[in-house]
Design a protein around this motif. Sequence first.
Motif, PDB file in Angstrom:
ATOM      1  N   UNK A 268       0.829  -1.203   0.000  1.00  0.00           N
ATOM      2  CA  UNK A 268       0.000   0.000   0.000  1.00  0.00           C
ATOM      3  C   UNK A 268       0.867   1.259   0.000  1.00  0.00           C
ATOM      4  N   UNK A 269       1.889   1.248   0.838  1.00  0.00           N
ATOM      5  CA  UNK A 269       2.780   2.404   0.890  1.00  0.00           C
ATOM      6  C   UNK A 269       3.571   2.552  -0.408  1.00  0.00           C
ATOM      7  N   UNK A 270       3.993   1.421  -0.967  1.00  0.00           N
ATOM      8  CA  UNK A 270       4.734   1.473  -2.223  1.00  0.00           C
ATOM      9  C   UNK A 270       3.862   2.037  -3.346  1.00  0.00           C
ATOM     10  N   UNK A 271       2.615   1.610  -3.435  1.00  0.00           N
ATOM     11  CA  UNK A 271       1.712   2.114  -4.468  1.00  0.00           C
ATOM     12  C   UNK A 271       1.550   3.630  -4.375  1.00  0.00           C
ATOM     13  N   UNK A 272       1.486   4.137  -3.142  1.00  0.00           N
ATOM     14  CA  UNK A 272       1.391   5.577  -2.952  1.00  0.00           C
ATOM     15  C   UNK A 272       2.641   6.285  -3.456  1.00  0.00           C
ATOM     16  N   UNK A 273       3.795   5.685  -3.190  1.00  0.00           N
ATOM     17  CA  UNK A 273       5.052   6.263  -3.680  1.00  0.00           C
ATOM     18  C   UNK A 273       5.105   6.203  -5.207  1.00  0.00           C
ATOM     19  N   UNK A 274       4.678   5.102  -5.783  1.00  0.00           N
ATOM     20  CA  UNK A 274       4.746   4.909  -7.226  1.00  0.00           C
ATOM     21  C   UNK A 274       3.940   5.962  -7.975  1.00  0.00           C
ATOM     22  N   UNK A 275       2.807   6.352  -7.428  1.00  0.00           N
ATOM     23  CA  UNK A 275       1.948   7.329  -8.096  1.00  0.00           C
ATOM     24  C   UNK A 275       2.623   8.678  -8.275  1.00  0.00           C
ATOM     25  N   UNK A 276       3.545   9.009  -7.390  1.00  0.00           N
ATOM     26  CA  UNK A 276       4.195  10.320  -7.445  1.00  0.00           C
ATOM     27  C   UNK A 276       5.626  10.273  -7.989  1.00  0.00           C
TER      28      UNK A 276
END
Length: 377
Positions: A268-276
Motif C-alpha cells: 500500500x505504501x509502495x503504491x502511494x510512492x509509485x503514483x508520485x
Amino acid sequence: MNRDIKAKSAAILLFFVIASGIYQTTFRIKEPQAPSGASTWSIVAIDPATGDVGAAGASCVPVNAAVLAALVPGKGAAATQAEFVIENRDKVFELLQAGLTSGEILDQMTGSSVDSNLALRQYGIVTLSDGLVETAGFTGEGNFDWAGDRQVPPSSVSAQGNTLESEEVVTHALAAFQAEDIGPIPMAERLMRALEAGSAAGGDKRCNRDDLQQTALSAFVIVLQADQEPFAAPFSASTSLDGPVVPWLYTSVIEEAGGPNPVIELRRQYNGWRETHLPPCPLCEQFPIEVPAGGLGLEEATRQSDSQQPQTVEPAATQADPAPSATPRPMSTSTPGDSGESTGAGTDPIIFLVSIVLVVVAAVVVIFRLRRSRLDE
C-alpha cells in the motif's frame, strides 16, 4: 549479648536475601531482549544500465529489517543476515564502497579466521565493476532449514533466505524479479513483486502456524538512484529515518505478532510512492501478487470487539455519516525481541509454588534463629 545481635542480624539478612532473589526471578517485569538473529529472506539487485541499486526483504523479527541491506549506487548491493551482526554489515558496506567485487567481498567475510560464527551467517551480494555484473552468495551450514541463496548469472540479482517454509520462498522471489512477461517494469516494482512472491510461498516459517500465515513481522523495500550517496539503515525498532541520506524509495513496515502480513501494508505504501515518482506504464503488469493476509492483530481485534457492543443510536436529526479517513493505518513500532508476548509482570505456576516454599523455609530459619538466641540468654 553480641552473639544474640549477630544471630538476629544474620537471620534477618538471610530472609531479605532470599525474598529479594525470589522477587527478581519471579515477580519482576520482563525486559524486552534484542533478537540474537535476523532470520529472513531478501533480494538485492543492481541495474547495469543505470547504476541504480535496490534491496527488499522480510523477517519474523520485529525490528526494521532494512538494517540488513548495504547499498552503494553504481557499485553494488548486499544483504547481511541470519545471525546478524551490525559490524559485519558495516564491513560489507565499506568493501562495496571500496569497489570490490562480490567474490572478493565474500572472501574477506567468510574466512574461518575472520568469523568464529561463520556457520550462522548468510550473505547475498551483487556488484558492478567496469560494466561487468558479478553475483555471489553464502549460506552457513548452521542456518535453520530451509536456508540457501540463489543467483542466475549473468543476471544482476541475488535472492537468499533462512528459516523459511521451503526453498520456493527464494526461487519464487527470484523468478518474480526476473519475469519477462510483465512488461518494462522498473527495479522498484520488481523488488516489490519478488517480496510478495516469497511471502506467497510461505515466508519465514516462525511467523506461521496452522491457523495463521503472517509470513513475517517486518518488511522493507529500498532503491537508490545512481547519483545518490551510499546508504545503510541503522539498527532500530523504528522504521523512520533521521540520517543525512534519504533513498529515492524507502518504505519499511513492522507489524505485531499475530497481526496483518506486513507485506500488504508495504504494498500500500509502495503504491502511494509509485503514483508520485514513476510515470504511467500501460504495458506494465503492476498488479500485486496475492499474499497470505495474516491475523487481525490486537488493535484490529479490539476494534472489532468494540464494534459488536450495543451502541446508543442518536436521533436522525443529529446523526451524520463520518467522512472516510484519509489517514493511513499507522505502522507498529515494536520493541526488538518482542514476539507478541506480554512484557508485563508474569508468574509461572511452578515457579510461584517453589517461591512460596522458599519463603516459608526462610521464615522458619528466621524464627529458629530468634528462638535459639532467646534460649541462650
